[in-house]
Design a protein around this motif. Sequence first.
Motif, PDB file in Angstrom:
ATOM      1  N   PHE A   1       3.007   4.386 -16.179  1.00 39.42           N
ATOM      2  CA  PHE A   1       2.328   3.164 -15.757  1.00 39.42           C
ATOM      3  C   PHE A   1       3.141   2.415 -14.716  1.00 39.42           C
ATOM      4  CE2 PHE A   1       0.393   2.842 -20.265  1.00 39.42           C
ATOM      5  CZ  PHE A   1      -0.734   3.535 -19.861  1.00 39.42           C
ATOM      6  N   PHE A   2       2.446   1.693 -13.877  1.00 39.77           N
ATOM      7  CA  PHE A   2       3.157   0.705 -13.044  1.00 39.77           C
ATOM      8  C   PHE A   2       2.365  -0.582 -13.013  1.00 39.77           C
ATOM      9  CE2 PHE A   2       0.908   0.244  -8.910  1.00 39.77           C
ATOM     10  CZ  PHE A   2       0.002   1.314  -8.958  1.00 39.77           C
ATOM     11  N   GLU A   3       3.107  -1.658 -12.796  1.00 43.22           N
ATOM     12  CA  GLU A   3       2.467  -2.955 -12.641  1.00 43.22           C
ATOM     13  C   GLU A   3       3.078  -3.676 -11.460  1.00 43.22           C
ATOM     14  OE1 GLU A   3       3.251  -6.107 -15.433  1.00 43.22           O
ATOM     15  OE2 GLU A   3       1.917  -7.429 -14.320  1.00 43.22           O
ATOM     16  N   LEU A   4       2.220  -4.178 -10.573  1.00 47.31           N
ATOM     17  CA  LEU A   4       2.672  -5.044  -9.489  1.00 47.31           C
ATOM     18  C   LEU A   4       2.359  -6.467  -9.931  1.00 47.31           C
ATOM     19  CD1 LEU A   4       1.183  -2.961  -6.590  1.00 47.31           C
ATOM     20  CD2 LEU A   4       3.564  -3.657  -6.696  1.00 47.31           C
ATOM     21  N   GLY A   5       3.348  -7.128 -10.459  1.00 46.91           N
ATOM     22  CA  GLY A   5       3.073  -8.448 -11.020  1.00 46.91           C
ATOM     23  C   GLY A   5       4.150  -9.444 -10.653  1.00 46.91           C
ATOM     24  N   LYS A   6       4.286 -10.412 -11.514  1.00 46.50           N
ATOM     25  CA  LYS A   6       5.263 -11.452 -11.256  1.00 46.50           C
ATOM     26  C   LYS A   6       6.042 -11.744 -12.526  1.00 46.50           C
ATOM     27  CE  LYS A   6       3.303 -14.285  -7.541  1.00 46.50           C
ATOM     28  NZ  LYS A   6       2.625 -15.546  -7.216  1.00 46.50           N
TER      29      LYS A   6
ATOM     30  N   LEU B   1       0.835  -1.207   0.000  1.00 47.63           N
ATOM     31  CA  LEU B   1       0.000   0.000   0.000  1.00 47.63           C
ATOM     32  C   LEU B   1       0.869   1.256   0.000  1.00 47.63           C
ATOM     33  CD1 LEU B   1      -2.982  -0.864   2.397  1.00 47.63           C
ATOM     34  CD2 LEU B   1      -2.861  -1.045  -0.086  1.00 47.63           C
TER      35      LEU B   1
ATOM     36  N   THR C   1       2.176   1.673  -3.555  1.00 47.01           N
ATOM     37  CA  THR C   1       1.178   2.148  -4.524  1.00 47.01           C
ATOM     38  C   THR C   1       0.777   3.591  -4.210  1.00 47.01           C
ATOM     39  OG1 THR C   1      -0.419   0.892  -3.231  1.00 47.01           O
ATOM     40  CG2 THR C   1       0.147   0.023  -5.368  1.00 47.01           C
TER      41      THR C   1
ATOM     42  N   ARG D   1      -0.258   5.268 -13.222  1.00 45.55           N
ATOM     43  CA  ARG D   1      -1.509   4.515 -13.259  1.00 45.55           C
ATOM     44  C   ARG D   1      -1.189   3.030 -13.322  1.00 45.55           C
ATOM     45  NH1 ARG D   1      -5.815   7.810 -13.781  1.00 45.55           N
ATOM     46  NH2 ARG D   1      -5.409   9.886 -14.623  1.00 45.55           N
ATOM     47  N   GLU D   2      -1.952   2.290 -12.532  1.00 47.30           N
ATOM     48  CA  GLU D   2      -1.685   0.850 -12.471  1.00 47.30           C
ATOM     49  C   GLU D   2      -2.265   0.141 -13.688  1.00 47.30           C
ATOM     50  OE1 GLU D   2      -2.167  -2.982  -9.482  1.00 47.30           O
ATOM     51  OE2 GLU D   2      -3.619  -1.352  -9.396  1.00 47.30           O
ATOM     52  N   ILE D   3      -1.502  -0.794 -14.218  1.00 50.65           N
ATOM     53  CA  ILE D   3      -2.011  -1.643 -15.295  1.00 50.65           C
ATOM     54  C   ILE D   3      -1.929  -3.096 -14.847  1.00 50.65           C
ATOM     55  CG2 ILE D   3      -1.367  -0.043 -17.131  1.00 50.65           C
ATOM     56  CD1 ILE D   3       1.012  -1.939 -17.749  1.00 50.65           C
ATOM     57  N   ILE D   4      -2.779  -3.927 -15.428  1.00 58.01           N
ATOM     58  CA  ILE D   4      -2.722  -5.367 -15.165  1.00 58.01           C
ATOM     59  C   ILE D   4      -2.721  -6.085 -16.511  1.00 58.01           C
ATOM     60  CG2 ILE D   4      -3.797  -7.335 -14.016  1.00 58.01           C
ATOM     61  CD1 ILE D   4      -5.008  -5.539 -11.991  1.00 58.01           C
ATOM     62  N   PRO D   5      -1.564  -6.156 -17.137  1.00 55.00           N
ATOM     63  CA  PRO D   5      -1.502  -6.849 -18.419  1.00 55.00           C
ATOM     64  C   PRO D   5      -1.400  -8.356 -18.201  1.00 55.00           C
ATOM     65  CG  PRO D   5       0.642  -5.958 -17.886  1.00 55.00           C
ATOM     66  CD  PRO D   5      -0.250  -5.650 -16.712  1.00 55.00           C
TER      67      PRO D   5
ATOM     68  N   SER E   1       0.085 -12.025 -18.083  1.00 53.77           N
ATOM     69  CA  SER E   1       1.424 -12.550 -17.792  1.00 53.77           C
ATOM     70  C   SER E   1       1.900 -13.469 -18.906  1.00 53.77           C
ATOM     71  CB  SER E   1       1.428 -13.363 -16.497  1.00 53.77           C
ATOM     72  OG  SER E   1       0.611 -12.788 -15.543  1.00 53.77           O
TER      73      SER E   1
ATOM     74  N   LEU F   1       3.391   5.749  -5.762  1.00 49.24           N
ATOM     75  CA  LEU F   1       3.306   5.757  -7.233  1.00 49.24           C
ATOM     76  C   LEU F   1       2.100   6.534  -7.734  1.00 49.24           C
ATOM     77  CD1 LEU F   1       4.445   2.108  -7.920  1.00 49.24           C
ATOM     78  CD2 LEU F   1       5.667   4.204  -8.517  1.00 49.24           C
TER      79      LEU F   1
END
Lengths: 367, 684
Positions: free
Chosen positions: B455-460, B383, B386, B395-399, B401, B389
């Motif tokens: 953009f930012f992405e919290l991914g793996k 948290l 984010t 802005r968060e993106i969720i592309p 994987s 950021l």
Amino acid sequence: MTLDEKIRKTLAELGVRDAEGVHALFDQVRAAMEIEGKDRSRWSSQRPDALRVRWLGRRNSILACIDENWLKAAPKELRPAVGSEFNSLKGRANAMLDLNLERFGIDTLPPGVTPMQAFRHDLTLPGNRRPPGSIHPVTRVMREIEDIFLQLGFHIEAGPEIETVYYNFDGLNIPETHPSRDDWDTLYVNEKTLLRTHTSPVQIRAMQKYNAPLYIIAPGKVYRHDNPDSSHATMFHQVEGLAVDRDITFADLKGTLDFFAKKFFGEKVRTSFHPSFFPFTEPSGEVAINCAICDGQGCRVCKESGWLEVMGCGMVHPEVLRHGGIDPGEFTGWAFGLGVERYAMMKYGVNDIQLFYQSDLRFLEQF
Amino acid sequence: MRISLNWLREFVDVEAKPKQLKADLTAMGLNVESLATASGDWLMEVEVTTNRPDCLSHYGVAREVAAFYRKPLKPLKFAVEESPPRASERISIEIADPALCARYCGRVVENVHVAPSPDWLAHRLDAMGQRPINNIADVTNYALMELGHPLHAFDLDRIREHRIIVRRARPGEPLRTLDGADRRLTANDLVIADAARPVALAGVMGGEDTEISLSTRAVLLESAWFDPASIRRAAKSQGLHTEASHRFERGADIEMAPVALDRAAALIAELAGGKILSGRVDLYPAPPKRDAILLRPAEISRLLGTKLAAEEVERILGALGFTVNRANGAGWRVEPPSFRLDVTREVDLIEEVARQFGYDRLPARVRPAPPRIEGDLDREKVLEVTDVLTGLGYREIIPSSMVDPADNALFTDRPPVPLANPLSQDASALRSSALVSMVRALEFNLDRGLSDLRFFELGKTYQAVASEHPQERRVLTLGLAGHRRPASVHDAGRELDFFDLKADIERLFEPFDLPGLRFDLGSRLAYEPGLSGQYLNGSEGLAVFGRLKSEIKRHYKLRSDAWLAEIDLERLLAVALRPRVFRPYPKFPAVQRDFSLVVPASLSYGQLAEAIEKLGVEEIRCVEPVERKTAAELPAGILPEGHVSLLLRVTFQSMARTLTGEEVEDAAGRICRALELQGARLRS
Ligand SMILES: [Zn+2]
């Protein structure tokens, strides 16, 4: 010493010996100008140019004195500093006193805006905006769901997205030989490894890790071998919930999920539970909420039923408890699973699930 | 399963209006997807879960409805008018693999006249979405929809030697099935064979050669029970899914086999005018024995949270076909009916009771977890990240994987995780670098004329590991393009540069306790050499960032430069949050000294700042670069070749006192010497 006295002395008399002193001195002048600019009494209609005469008049005005006593009499090393300060001061004074000000009408100024700032700008221009950031709508909904269960004392647990067939299927009572396995179209890495098709594997992992009692939710990505269209995605998000304790009954499942639904969808929402089948829960059920679009009368969105299914749930199957190393004779549990995108679609009126993954700024900036 | 209300009413008296019936079916676990009128009838699409093959027929649904409305269910009785000779004189049947075929019933109907079905039958099948074929095949389909038991009709005269053997196929044995496909069978496939060859893929699909045709005179009707797992395996390996395999793999009703057979035989005789030979051939070597299940009232309330009346429990189970006997002590011994293979445990019985009782009538209570002291530390840190950021305008993106491995290889050497059965080449591996998805996101927007992106992405990221389970790592990815701030009437708009990104990353680390944080030059595959760097915590890399390499920019035909960063979240989240402790600030005046330097281009600001820091002068409050100019930016001749001019400002301030001129001069002198030692020269 007042300003009017200071401008009649030289820098040396004022004890100013370096550039820093010069800047400080001019700061005082600017501050005085600011105050006089705001002072209504100096803007009286009888003497509209009183202020101009005082600051910029040819003789004995403040700027004329500064030119005479500070600039012209300045020691050589201080001249550049004084010169540049003087020029800038002159510009500001001119600006302040520009005749346009009369026409602008100082009475209409918004509070906090000085006349000086006012006339130079067209205040109807849009603000000088810094583009804001935002979290993704799926994250926003996920957080909202998490917050409700955190409030209920649950904690957050995670599991791998690349799972073993055991955790994704066999441990959840979904044997290869049973057609129920076909309910989950699966992307495989190899025979023993797959992309988890649901967050349910976290149930067993958490039971093995913590044993009972246990109250968790497990949000995360899941994958399906599904051709993408407006309501299907190969990757999406689920939130799994699990409560295992002594004396947990179907009543806890119903009450807690009803509480959740009211928290999330609104306190007036009604829930209905009907039987379903999941190999890892028994009894199994679906939770539906009354359709807000038709108010329960039946419409296209709710397939004429008046209800919208919002999650699957059930009492944890004794075999699953056993796989988690928990004695089903001593403990019982309930579990649920829900699709986050579906919630986001309902909440924000998004009609195409693919929009979530395209990273289109025009979509993202709406949340 | 499509259910016709008229057909249903042949077995149970339904008084409820269709809409009410739909709601009630859903309430008992038979979710109705749709309800529609059709020529004087109502048709419902009932979603039957995989555990309930018994509801894949009108009779099965009628049983549930009868139990729910407390109405009688019409018993099944089909009168069969038989004529000599005995069927067993015309056909010999043998089960070679009783493990896979527990029962095989057959009847022979002779002198049939194959013709189109009468209208009433054709209409019913039509309504079920089945194409009418002829009066024999249609009857088997009709019986299937009515009773749920799959039947098959063979042209008896095409069965060699009038012999049926239920056996495993020989490897490579051929069979042309009804769909016209030539199949090669394996030893795993159970077949119905005649004296010479397979004539049907057991429980899945018949063979073309023994199909009923207009010239068929005698019919062998088959009604059998096959092992669910083996049917499932055979159907899968042959890539077939039929109404028959659908039911057999879920578990058909072994006791329904003779009943459905009689039903179909009688109907064939009625419609096709044949005579039914005497006797049913019924091979049933070992009728299964199922144990009674103990059902305890205490367990019902332990699971449901309420007591149910004994009469209610008995009524529900009885109506669903269970045999219920009171057990010694409390509870019942319950024998499940043959059509409920899914019921094997006490909890299964409790579900039956709860289901028919109605979930909505069961009690509810909110039960929070026992309070916990520990918080969710990881979540708090995420948290924080984010918040930083979004505050910086990201802005968060969720592309997805899943990526094309060829794209992935542009960004990293680490192997991605390939999928065995991908949907497309575009999504055939789990990425080993999140930059792939980020660059794609930037490309998507730039192509649409959206230019100022953050953009930012919290991914793996995922990585294949030889002969081991693949690894997953959490990663934070940043992607920027366009202006630092969009151009407007107020500002001209300035292109992003390295230091904008560097500042954001520094800001990102601020909430964390990272005393060992340091910057270093660094170059990675995807970044432009000379325009990338990294942050390390001691020797551990935390972030890599810089401008996207121009080759990759060209590859994607990006319309603008892209700035990227990868932050190792596994490492960052392992770092504690920075303790927030108040430190008093100095009350005494600060003094600034400027150092105007000529510095060889190879000597960095970082080195000079470090040299000053190493002096350990307590009174130095801060060192900042004020101006840096290269020879090209200055009039010719001012700077020697390969040098830059650098203006450093050092602020001195003491916590304890006002610094004297001498103290400052002394410190400034030490600084000068340290800078000169590094190779910098003071400008006169
Ligand atoms: Zn509706």
